[in-house]
Scaffold this motif. Structure first.
Motif, mmCIF file in Angstrom:
data_model
loop_
_atom_site.group_PDB
_atom_site.id
_atom_site.type_symbol
_atom_site.label_atom_id
_atom_site.label_comp_id
_atom_site.label_asym_id
_atom_site.label_seq_id
_atom_site.Cartn_x
_atom_site.Cartn_y
_atom_site.Cartn_z
ATOM 1 N N GLU A 140 33.667 65.356 55.636
ATOM 2 C CA GLU A 140 33.730 64.663 56.914
ATOM 3 C C GLU A 140 33.357 63.217 56.611
ATOM 4 O OE1 GLU A 140 35.030 66.031 59.417
ATOM 5 O OE2 GLU A 140 34.811 68.152 58.953
ATOM 6 N N THR A 141 33.965 62.279 57.324
ATOM 7 C CA THR A 141 33.776 60.870 57.032
ATOM 8 C C THR A 141 33.516 60.056 58.300
ATOM 9 O OG1 THR A 141 36.127 60.343 57.233
ATOM 10 C CG2 THR A 141 35.347 61.049 55.047
ATOM 11 N N THR A 142 33.237 58.760 58.087
ATOM 12 C CA THR A 142 33.040 57.860 59.219
ATOM 13 C C THR A 142 34.370 57.362 59.776
ATOM 14 O OG1 THR A 142 32.857 55.937 57.757
ATOM 15 C CG2 THR A 142 30.803 57.054 58.357
ATOM 16 N N GLY A 143 35.470 57.680 59.119
ATOM 17 C CA GLY A 143 36.786 57.243 59.565
ATOM 18 C C GLY A 143 37.845 57.587 58.526
ATOM 19 N N LEU A 144 38.995 56.961 58.627
ATOM 20 C CA LEU A 144 40.127 57.303 57.769
ATOM 21 C C LEU A 144 40.563 56.179 56.832
ATOM 22 C CD1 LEU A 144 42.260 59.114 60.481
ATOM 23 C CD2 LEU A 144 40.801 60.160 58.745
ATOM 24 N N HIS A 145 39.711 55.179 56.622
ATOM 25 C CA HIS A 145 40.118 54.011 55.844
ATOM 26 C C HIS A 145 39.165 53.711 54.690
ATOM 27 C CE1 HIS A 145 43.105 53.287 58.914
ATOM 28 N NE2 HIS A 145 42.147 53.394 59.824
ATOM 29 N N PRO A 186 38.065 52.032 51.212
ATOM 30 C CA PRO A 186 36.659 52.298 50.922
ATOM 31 C C PRO A 186 35.713 51.873 52.031
ATOM 32 C CG PRO A 186 37.288 50.278 49.848
ATOM 33 C CD PRO A 186 38.523 50.800 50.563
ATOM 34 N N ASN A 187 36.231 51.389 53.151
ATOM 35 C CA ASN A 187 35.352 50.982 54.258
ATOM 36 C C ASN A 187 34.633 52.161 54.891
ATOM 37 O OD1 ASN A 187 36.091 48.265 53.976
ATOM 38 N ND2 ASN A 187 37.865 48.547 55.285
ATOM 39 N N ASP A 188 35.315 53.278 55.049
ATOM 40 C CA ASP A 188 34.696 54.456 55.645
ATOM 41 C C ASP A 188 34.061 55.312 54.563
ATOM 42 O OD1 ASP A 188 35.209 54.042 58.419
ATOM 43 O OD2 ASP A 188 37.316 54.303 57.958
ATOM 44 N N LYS A 189 33.014 56.000 54.915
ATOM 45 C CA LYS A 189 32.180 56.719 53.955
ATOM 46 C C LYS A 189 32.026 58.188 54.332
ATOM 47 C CE LYS A 189 31.275 52.750 52.021
ATOM 48 N NZ LYS A 189 31.979 52.354 50.852
ATOM 49 N N LEU A 190 31.620 58.994 53.343
ATOM 50 C CA LEU A 190 31.351 60.408 53.567
ATOM 51 C C LEU A 190 30.109 60.601 54.420
ATOM 52 C CD1 LEU A 190 31.909 61.876 50.006
ATOM 53 C CD2 LEU A 190 33.346 62.245 52.006
ATOM 54 N N VAL A 191 30.128 61.617 55.282
ATOM 55 C CA VAL A 191 28.942 62.019 56.021
ATOM 56 C C VAL A 191 28.602 63.495 55.792
ATOM 57 C CG1 VAL A 191 29.128 60.244 57.796
ATOM 58 C CG2 VAL A 191 30.180 62.463 58.189
ATOM 59 N N GLU A 192 29.535 64.248 55.222
ATOM 60 C CA GLU A 192 29.274 65.644 54.872
ATOM 61 C C GLU A 192 30.179 66.047 53.723
ATOM 62 O OE1 GLU A 192 28.657 69.938 57.020
ATOM 63 O OE2 GLU A 192 30.284 68.705 57.763
ATOM 64 N N LEU A 218 24.778 67.163 54.342
ATOM 65 C CA LEU A 218 25.081 65.923 55.035
ATOM 66 C C LEU A 218 24.800 64.780 54.072
ATOM 67 C CD1 LEU A 218 23.473 66.622 58.523
ATOM 68 C CD2 LEU A 218 25.902 66.617 57.945
ATOM 69 N N VAL A 219 25.495 63.676 54.250
ATOM 70 C CA VAL A 219 25.353 62.509 53.386
ATOM 71 C C VAL A 219 25.122 61.287 54.262
ATOM 72 C CG1 VAL A 219 26.493 61.075 51.658
ATOM 73 C CG2 VAL A 219 26.919 63.536 51.689
ATOM 74 N N ASN A 220 24.129 60.492 53.906
ATOM 75 C CA ASN A 220 23.861 59.265 54.645
ATOM 76 C C ASN A 220 24.876 58.211 54.209
ATOM 77 O OD1 ASN A 220 22.886 56.837 55.674
ATOM 78 N ND2 ASN A 220 20.763 57.463 55.434
ATOM 79 N N PRO A 221 25.769 57.786 55.103
ATOM 80 C CA PRO A 221 26.793 56.814 54.725
ATOM 81 C C PRO A 221 26.256 55.384 54.632
ATOM 82 C CG PRO A 221 26.999 57.319 57.040
ATOM 83 C CD PRO A 221 25.926 58.220 56.493
#
Length: 80
Positions: A9-14, A16-22, A37-40
């Motif tokens: 799961e990520t902060t978005g679809l782009h 390297p701007n968006d990061k992993l959250v899970e 869970l991952v701290n983005p």
């Protein structure tokens, strides 16, 4: 060779701007190898409405450096 399934799961679809959250890894037998869970290290934003993971939920979780710890704990054979 072992089959592994990766779910993220990520902060978005782009990147390297968006990061992993899970990150979750399950083997072919259904055993959970990793589920965390991952701290983005940035705000999650609109993606919370999609996956339900909030900034508060990841505030105290490890960042992507957790991969080094994961691999150091003997999972190199599982992931290679």
């Amino acid at each position: 060779m072992q089959t592994l399934f990766l779910d993220t799961e990520t902060t978005g679809l782009h990147p390297p701007n968006d990061k992993l959250v899970e990150v979750a890894i399950v083997n072919g037998a259904g055993d959970v190898i990793l589920d965390t869970l991952v701290n983005p290290e940035r705000q999650i934003g609109f993606a919370t409405k999609i996956h339900g993971i909030s900034d508060k939920m990841v505030a105290t979780t490890p960042n992507m450096e957790m991969w080094a710890d994961f691999l150091d704990q003997g999972y190199k054979n599982v992931c290679s």
